[in-house]
Design a protein around this motif. Structure first.
Motif, mmCIF file in Angstrom:
data_model
loop_
_atom_site.group_PDB
_atom_site.id
_atom_site.type_symbol
_atom_site.label_atom_id
_atom_site.label_comp_id
_atom_site.label_asym_id
_atom_site.label_seq_id
_atom_site.Cartn_x
_atom_site.Cartn_y
_atom_site.Cartn_z
ATOM 1 N N TRP A 1 0.831 -1.209 0.000
ATOM 2 C CA TRP A 1 0.000 0.000 0.000
ATOM 3 C C TRP A 1 0.866 1.261 0.000
ATOM 4 N N ALA A 2 1.950 1.243 0.782
ATOM 5 C CA ALA A 2 2.866 2.382 0.792
ATOM 6 C C ALA A 2 3.478 2.594 -0.595
ATOM 7 N N ALA A 3 3.858 1.504 -1.251
ATOM 8 C CA ALA A 3 4.426 1.597 -2.596
ATOM 9 C C ALA A 3 3.407 2.149 -3.590
ATOM 10 N N ALA A 4 2.153 1.726 -3.454
ATOM 11 C CA ALA A 4 1.105 2.220 -4.348
ATOM 12 C C ALA A 4 0.938 3.727 -4.204
ATOM 13 N N ARG A 5 0.983 4.216 -2.984
ATOM 14 C CA ARG A 5 0.850 5.664 -2.755
ATOM 15 C C ARG A 5 2.026 6.429 -3.368
ATOM 16 N N VAL A 6 3.224 5.874 -3.224
ATOM 17 C CA VAL A 6 4.398 6.533 -3.812
ATOM 18 C C VAL A 6 4.293 6.542 -5.341
ATOM 19 N N LEU A 7 3.928 5.396 -5.911
ATOM 20 C CA LEU A 7 3.805 5.306 -7.369
ATOM 21 C C LEU A 7 2.746 6.276 -7.895
ATOM 22 N N TRP A 8 1.678 6.433 -7.153
ATOM 23 C CA TRP A 8 0.628 7.357 -7.581
ATOM 24 C C TRP A 8 1.165 8.786 -7.663
ATOM 25 N N ARG A 9 2.009 9.147 -6.722
ATOM 26 C CA ARG A 9 2.603 10.482 -6.734
ATOM 27 C C ARG A 9 3.648 10.640 -7.834
ATOM 28 N N LEU A 10 4.235 9.523 -8.254
ATOM 29 C CA LEU A 10 5.300 9.570 -9.259
ATOM 30 C C LEU A 10 4.794 9.352 -10.687
ATOM 31 N N ARG A 11 3.498 9.183 -10.859
ATOM 32 C CA ARG A 11 2.989 8.740 -12.161
ATOM 33 C C ARG A 11 3.246 9.737 -13.285
ATOM 34 N N ASP A 12 3.474 10.995 -12.940
ATOM 35 C CA ASP A 12 3.778 11.994 -13.970
ATOM 36 C C ASP A 12 5.278 12.193 -14.166
ATOM 37 N N LEU A 13 6.065 11.334 -13.530
ATOM 38 C CA LEU A 13 7.526 11.375 -13.669
ATOM 39 C C LEU A 13 7.987 10.002 -14.151
#
Length: 231
Positions: free
Chosen positions: A192-204
């Protein structure tokens, strides 16, 4: 001219399709094969999630069905990639490489598969689902936790079914230490923590790809340890 878009199955139908593919694998693979061991476990879990969904467990059944379908597809894709002679993601490679090793016990195969699927595939499936549905991860968090409750309820039964004998393992048995070293709850929290990070990084895209690659490699190393032949 605009090309027509392919019609996508409803999420619930996708889940049922995944269940049928897992049943086909169960019929085709030798029972002792490491992929077969994990497949039986995952099929049991998926069928239980489908049953609980029909009973009204989830707040958003369509989103939960889509997440389940996308999640299952990542495992089934890894199976197809390996069957075609190609390299699956790093998280899955130890299981495919050691699937027939006589010194690896069935419970190790199951844990290695769960580790790969939750440690790597789950976070990506959450991001894919939120992207497809135009929602934030927080909107699926409640149902994510409800799936976790189903997994926790089944975990003890799965471990008991795959124990090497009717009695509890001796404290000196190396498998005892492997069982204590890996936690389903911690793996889901990390996903879940990884999913949140990936969501924030999706435009990078570059950073996003580097993060995924790091998670994939790390999960693969844990899988390799879980599959240490014990004789």
């Amino acid at each position: 001219m605009i090309e027509p878009q392919p019609t996508r199955r409803r999420p619930a139908a996708d889940v049922q399709h995944a269940v049928e593919r897992m049943r086909e694998l169960a019929r085709a693979l030798p029972a002792r094969d490491g992929i077969a061991v994990f497949n039986r476990v995952y099929l049991t879990v998926t069928e239980e999630v489908v049953r609980r969904s029909a009973d009204g467990l989830f707040r958003d059944p369509l989103a939960s069905a889509e997440l389940s379908a996308r999640f299952a597809e990542r495992y089934l894709s890894a199976v197809e990639v390996a069957a075609g002679g190609h390299r699956p993601p790093a998280c899955w490679r130890p299981l495919f490489q050691l699937r027939r090793h006589p010194g690896v016990r069935p419970l190790q195969f199951a844990l290695a598969g769960i580790n790969a699927h939750i440690g790597h595939d789950l976070a990506l499936s959450v991001v894919d689902t939120c992207t497809a549905r135009g929602c934030e991860p927080a909107e699926v968090e409640g149902d994510f936790e409800r799936v976790g409750q189903v997994l926790t309820a089944l975990e003890e039964r799965i471990r008991e079914d795959l124990m090497p004998g009717p009695d509890l393992l001796d404290i000196a048995d190396p498998l005892t230490h492997l069982l204590g070293a890996w936690s389903l709850e911690r793996a889901r929290d990390a996903a879940w923590a990884a999913a949140r990070v990936l969501w924030r990084l999706r435009d990078l895209p570059e950073v996003y790809g580097e993060f995924i690659e790091g998670v994939d490699s790390s999960v693969g190393m844990v899988g390799r340890c879980l599959l240490t032949p014990l004789g």
